[in-house]
Design an enzyme around this catalytic site. Structure first.
Site, PDB file in Angstrom:
ATOM      1  N   ARG A 122      52.544  43.090  36.622  1.00 15.23           N
ATOM      2  CA  ARG A 122      51.558  44.079  37.113  1.00 15.23           C
ATOM      3  C   ARG A 122      50.181  43.943  36.441  1.00 15.23           C
ATOM      4  O   ARG A 122      49.383  44.877  36.449  1.00 15.23           O
ATOM      5  CB  ARG A 122      52.065  45.509  36.950  1.00 15.23           C
ATOM      6  CG  ARG A 122      53.309  45.786  37.774  1.00 15.23           C
ATOM      7  CD  ARG A 122      53.395  47.240  38.202  1.00 15.23           C
ATOM      8  NE  ARG A 122      54.520  47.430  39.072  1.00 15.23           N
ATOM      9  CZ  ARG A 122      55.744  47.748  38.642  1.00 15.23           C
ATOM     10  NH1 ARG A 122      55.973  47.929  37.368  1.00 15.23           N
ATOM     11  NH2 ARG A 122      56.727  47.897  39.492  1.00 15.23           N
ATOM     12  N   LYS A 144      36.454  38.179  40.945  1.00 15.21           N
ATOM     13  CA  LYS A 144      37.051  37.862  42.251  1.00 15.21           C
ATOM     14  C   LYS A 144      38.091  36.780  42.041  1.00 15.21           C
ATOM     15  O   LYS A 144      37.782  35.711  41.501  1.00 15.21           O
ATOM     16  CB  LYS A 144      35.987  37.377  43.234  1.00 15.21           C
ATOM     17  CG  LYS A 144      35.228  38.484  43.900  1.00 15.21           C
ATOM     18  CD  LYS A 144      34.420  37.924  45.073  1.00 15.21           C
ATOM     19  CE  LYS A 144      33.573  38.993  45.711  1.00 15.21           C
ATOM     20  NZ  LYS A 144      32.679  38.455  46.758  1.00 15.21           N
ATOM     21  N   GLU A 186      24.835  27.183  44.314  1.00 15.56           N
ATOM     22  CA  GLU A 186      25.072  28.570  43.876  1.00 15.56           C
ATOM     23  C   GLU A 186      24.001  29.018  42.878  1.00 15.56           C
ATOM     24  O   GLU A 186      23.750  30.210  42.726  1.00 15.56           O
ATOM     25  CB  GLU A 186      26.467  28.715  43.240  1.00 15.56           C
ATOM     26  CG  GLU A 186      27.632  28.390  44.180  1.00 15.56           C
ATOM     27  CD  GLU A 186      28.045  29.557  45.096  1.00 15.56           C
ATOM     28  OE1 GLU A 186      27.327  30.568  45.129  1.00 15.56           O
ATOM     29  OE2 GLU A 186      29.075  29.423  45.779  1.00 15.56           O
ATOM     30  N   LYS A 232      24.166  37.546  37.891  1.00 12.42           N
ATOM     31  CA  LYS A 232      25.492  37.923  38.405  1.00 12.42           C
ATOM     32  C   LYS A 232      26.056  39.129  37.639  1.00 12.42           C
ATOM     33  O   LYS A 232      26.626  40.044  38.246  1.00 12.42           O
ATOM     34  CB  LYS A 232      26.448  36.728  38.316  1.00 12.42           C
ATOM     35  CG  LYS A 232      27.835  37.088  38.786  1.00 12.42           C
ATOM     36  CD  LYS A 232      28.373  36.234  39.873  1.00 12.42           C
ATOM     37  CE  LYS A 232      29.614  36.857  40.498  1.00 12.42           C
ATOM     38  NZ  LYS A 232      30.429  35.937  41.213  1.00 12.42           N
ATOM     39  N   GLU A 242      32.135  45.238  45.562  1.00 11.39           N
ATOM     40  CA  GLU A 242      31.374  44.790  46.730  1.00 11.39           C
ATOM     41  C   GLU A 242      31.309  45.843  47.835  1.00 11.39           C
ATOM     42  O   GLU A 242      31.659  45.581  48.990  1.00 11.39           O
ATOM     43  CB  GLU A 242      31.955  43.473  47.272  1.00 11.39           C
ATOM     44  CG  GLU A 242      30.971  42.747  48.180  1.00 11.39           C
ATOM     45  CD  GLU A 242      31.413  41.349  48.542  1.00 11.39           C
ATOM     46  OE1 GLU A 242      31.617  40.536  47.624  1.00 11.39           O
ATOM     47  OE2 GLU A 242      31.568  41.071  49.723  1.00 11.39           O
ATOM     48  N   ARG A 246      26.520  43.722  45.995  1.00 19.15           N
ATOM     49  CA  ARG A 246      27.201  42.475  45.599  1.00 19.15           C
ATOM     50  C   ARG A 246      27.333  41.512  46.780  1.00 19.15           C
ATOM     51  O   ARG A 246      27.377  40.300  46.597  1.00 19.15           O
ATOM     52  CB  ARG A 246      28.578  42.782  44.997  1.00 19.15           C
ATOM     53  CG  ARG A 246      29.301  41.520  44.544  1.00 19.15           C
ATOM     54  CD  ARG A 246      30.456  41.778  43.610  1.00 19.15           C
ATOM     55  NE  ARG A 246      31.095  40.519  43.257  1.00 19.15           N
ATOM     56  CZ  ARG A 246      32.066  40.407  42.384  1.00 19.15           C
ATOM     57  NH1 ARG A 246      32.515  41.466  41.737  1.00 19.15           N
ATOM     58  NH2 ARG A 246      32.594  39.225  42.119  1.00 19.15           N
ATOM     59  N   ASN A 250      26.818  36.632  48.737  1.00 19.78           N
ATOM     60  CA  ASN A 250      27.453  35.800  49.756  1.00 19.78           C
ATOM     61  C   ASN A 250      26.423  35.051  50.602  1.00 19.78           C
ATOM     62  O   ASN A 250      26.773  34.498  51.646  1.00 19.78           O
ATOM     63  CB  ASN A 250      28.337  36.664  50.669  1.00 19.78           C
ATOM     64  CG  ASN A 250      29.472  37.305  49.888  1.00 19.78           C
ATOM     65  OD1 ASN A 250      30.008  36.696  48.972  1.00 19.78           O
ATOM     66  ND2 ASN A 250      29.824  38.533  50.233  1.00 19.78           N
ATOM     67  N   HIS A 253      27.367  32.020  52.587  1.00 15.66           N
ATOM     68  CA  HIS A 253      28.825  31.863  52.568  1.00 15.66           C
ATOM     69  C   HIS A 253      29.490  32.083  53.924  1.00 15.66           C
ATOM     70  O   HIS A 253      30.543  31.514  54.171  1.00 15.66           O
ATOM     71  CB  HIS A 253      29.445  32.796  51.518  1.00 15.66           C
ATOM     72  CG  HIS A 253      29.266  32.302  50.113  1.00 15.66           C
ATOM     73  ND1 HIS A 253      28.029  32.124  49.545  1.00 15.66           N
ATOM     74  CD2 HIS A 253      30.169  31.913  49.171  1.00 15.66           C
ATOM     75  CE1 HIS A 253      28.176  31.675  48.308  1.00 15.66           C
ATOM     76  NE2 HIS A 253      29.456  31.532  48.062  1.00 15.66           N
ATOM     77  N   HIS A 257      31.688  29.067  54.721  1.00 14.13           N
ATOM     78  CA  HIS A 257      33.144  29.134  54.855  1.00 14.13           C
ATOM     79  C   HIS A 257      33.595  28.555  56.199  1.00 14.13           C
ATOM     80  O   HIS A 257      34.640  27.914  56.293  1.00 14.13           O
ATOM     81  CB  HIS A 257      33.632  30.572  54.711  1.00 14.13           C
ATOM     82  CG  HIS A 257      33.711  31.032  53.286  1.00 14.13           C
ATOM     83  ND1 HIS A 257      33.832  32.355  52.941  1.00 14.13           N
ATOM     84  CD2 HIS A 257      33.693  30.355  52.116  1.00 14.13           C
ATOM     85  CE1 HIS A 257      33.877  32.464  51.612  1.00 14.13           C
ATOM     86  NE2 HIS A 257      33.778  31.261  51.097  1.00 14.13           N
ATOM     87  N   HIS A 271      33.034  23.150  48.312  1.00 15.31           N
ATOM     88  CA  HIS A 271      32.583  24.525  48.569  1.00 15.31           C
ATOM     89  C   HIS A 271      31.061  24.660  48.363  1.00 15.31           C
ATOM     90  O   HIS A 271      30.355  25.193  49.223  1.00 15.31           O
ATOM     91  CB  HIS A 271      33.344  25.493  47.654  1.00 15.31           C
ATOM     92  CG  HIS A 271      32.841  26.887  47.733  1.00 15.31           C
ATOM     93  ND1 HIS A 271      32.966  27.670  48.869  1.00 15.31           N
ATOM     94  CD2 HIS A 271      32.185  27.660  46.832  1.00 15.31           C
ATOM     95  CE1 HIS A 271      32.411  28.841  48.651  1.00 15.31           C
ATOM     96  NE2 HIS A 271      31.931  28.875  47.432  1.00 15.31           N
TER      97      HIS A 271
HETATM   98  N1  GLY Z   1      30.885  34.784  44.642  1.00 14.63           N
HETATM   99  C1  GLY Z   1      30.376  36.026  45.071  1.00 14.63           C
HETATM  100  C2  GLY Z   1      30.819  37.170  44.214  1.00 14.63           C
HETATM  101  O1  GLY Z   1      31.402  36.973  43.182  1.00 14.63           O
HETATM  102  O2  GLY Z   1      30.611  38.283  44.597  1.00 14.63           O
END
Ligand code: GLY
Length: 369
Positions: A122, A144, A186, A232, A242, A246, A250, A253, A257, A271
């Site tokens: 857990r 994430k 990035e 960040k 998010e 946040r 993206n 992205h 993606h 990526h």
């Molecule tokens: N890679 C985008 C984020 O961490 O929100």
């Protein structure tokens, strides 16, 4: 010199440490976080070949017992199967709930191990030691975690913050240039979202960062990683899960993606390469939607050209397939896609009423070249 940034999340706050040869003193930072002098390192074959002994030597020198689990490379490692194997291995090693594991590698290792840490007994603590530029400036910070499925990338996962992020800029020196250029997408992202001086700095220093002398590279990389992590950390502290700002991270992205999905998540398109292409597409979409001045779009395109980022043209993408992948994106809300669009350089904002005909024509124009 070691730089420290704190991700301010109350009781779950943690430090990001950035420096040269920090791996040699990793135990000094890791030791105080352990409940008992025992840990498990999870890494991949490439990182094991070049960096693992540096960490192991430091831990052994501090009498911290460890096991190292070495996985394969590539996005295919972020799967249910590898997750299950990893969890079984941790159970066999009798890791306890108060223990801490270490993810050492790129985004794939960080995301898989972080997700494993979020569900093992857990939830246990974990430390990120990112060894690629992409992981150092983005995926290792912010919690994430997740795996890919046949339905798409990162669709199964959890927010689970690390307890420490250790960034040794010298780990980048054993990587192929393609990996560095890929992660650079990035880095540029942070400038383009809301930091024009950083984008201008990258226009001046991007080449040094990629291919200067060892001294030049180290110093430019440290500066770029520091500024990226500062950006960040601030965004994550403000909007951990998010629900708002946040999502600006993206940028590129939603397109990226879809490109990755179409290629099939393999080495033909990394990526970060897909994100760089996606950023250009997001700027072109912003221009088509009447938001972004054409000269800003050109400036972004020129910058990616200057650093020899991969171009979308040779891929011959099928636009209908790409649109289909985009509709499966996890950022869909009430059946609508959220795009990050830009009113100019450093003026990113969210939009969920983008005209899909504009998206189609941007893709068609890009694919035709
Ligand atoms: N890679 C985008 C984020 O961490 O929100």
């Amino acid at each position: 010199m070691t730089h420290k940034i704190t991700v301010e999340l109350g009781a779950r706050s943690y430090d990001i440490l950035i420096g040269e040869n920090i791996l040699e003193s990793a135990a000094d930072y890791i030791g105080p976080l352990l409940n008992r002098p025992k840990t498990v390192i999870i890494t991949d074959v490439n990182v094991a070949a070049h960096q693992l002994s540096r960490l192991e030597t430091s831990l052994a020198g501090a009498n911290i017992a460890f096991e190292s689990i070495i996985l394969g490379t590539g996005e295919q490692t972020k799967s249910f199967e590898h997750l299950q194997n990893l969890l079984n291995r941790l159970l066999e090693l009798r890791l306890e709930r108060s223990d801490t594991i270490i993810a050492m590698g790129g985004g794939v290792i960080g995301d898989l191990v972080g997700f494993g840490a979020s569900i093992y007994l857990r939830g246990i603590n974990f430390i990120q030691i990112p060894t690629t530029l992409l992981a150092q400036v983005d995926s290792s910070v912010g919690g994430k975690t997740g795996i890919n499925t046949d339905h798409g990338k990162n669709l199964i996962g959890a927010f689970h913050q690390p307890n420490l992020v250790l960034i040794d800029v010298t780990t980048l020196e054993t990587l192929e240039m393609r990996h560095i250029v890929s992660g650079y997408g990035e880095v540029v992202k942070y400038g383009l979202i809301n930091d024009e001086p950083f984008f201008s700095w990258l226009e001046q220093n991007g080449k040094l960062l990629l291919s200067g002398t060892t001294e030049e590279k180290r110093s430019a990389r440290t500066e770029a990683i520091l500024r990226s992590c500062q950006a960040k950390a601030a965004v994550v502290a403000d909007d951990e899960h998010e629900s708002g700002a946040r999502a600006l991270l993206n940028l590129g992205h939603t397109f990226g993606h879809a490109l990755e999905a179409e290629v099939g998540y393999n080495d033909k398109l990394y990526h970060g390469e897909a994100v760089a292409m996606g950023i250009i597409l997001a700027f072109k979409l912003s221009e088509k939607s009447g938001l972004c001045p054409p000269e800003d779009v050109l400036r972004v395109e020129r910058h990616f050209e200057n650093i020899s980022a991969k171009n979308i043209n040779p891929f011959n993408f099928d636009v209908d397939h790409l649109l289909h992948h985009m509709r499966g994106d996890k950022k869909m809300s009430s059946g609508k896609l959220t795009f990050v669009v830009c009113r100019g350089i450093a003026k990113a904002c969210l939009s969920n009423d983008v005209n899909m005909d504009d998206v189609r024509s941007v893709l068609e124009e890009a694919v035709r070249g």
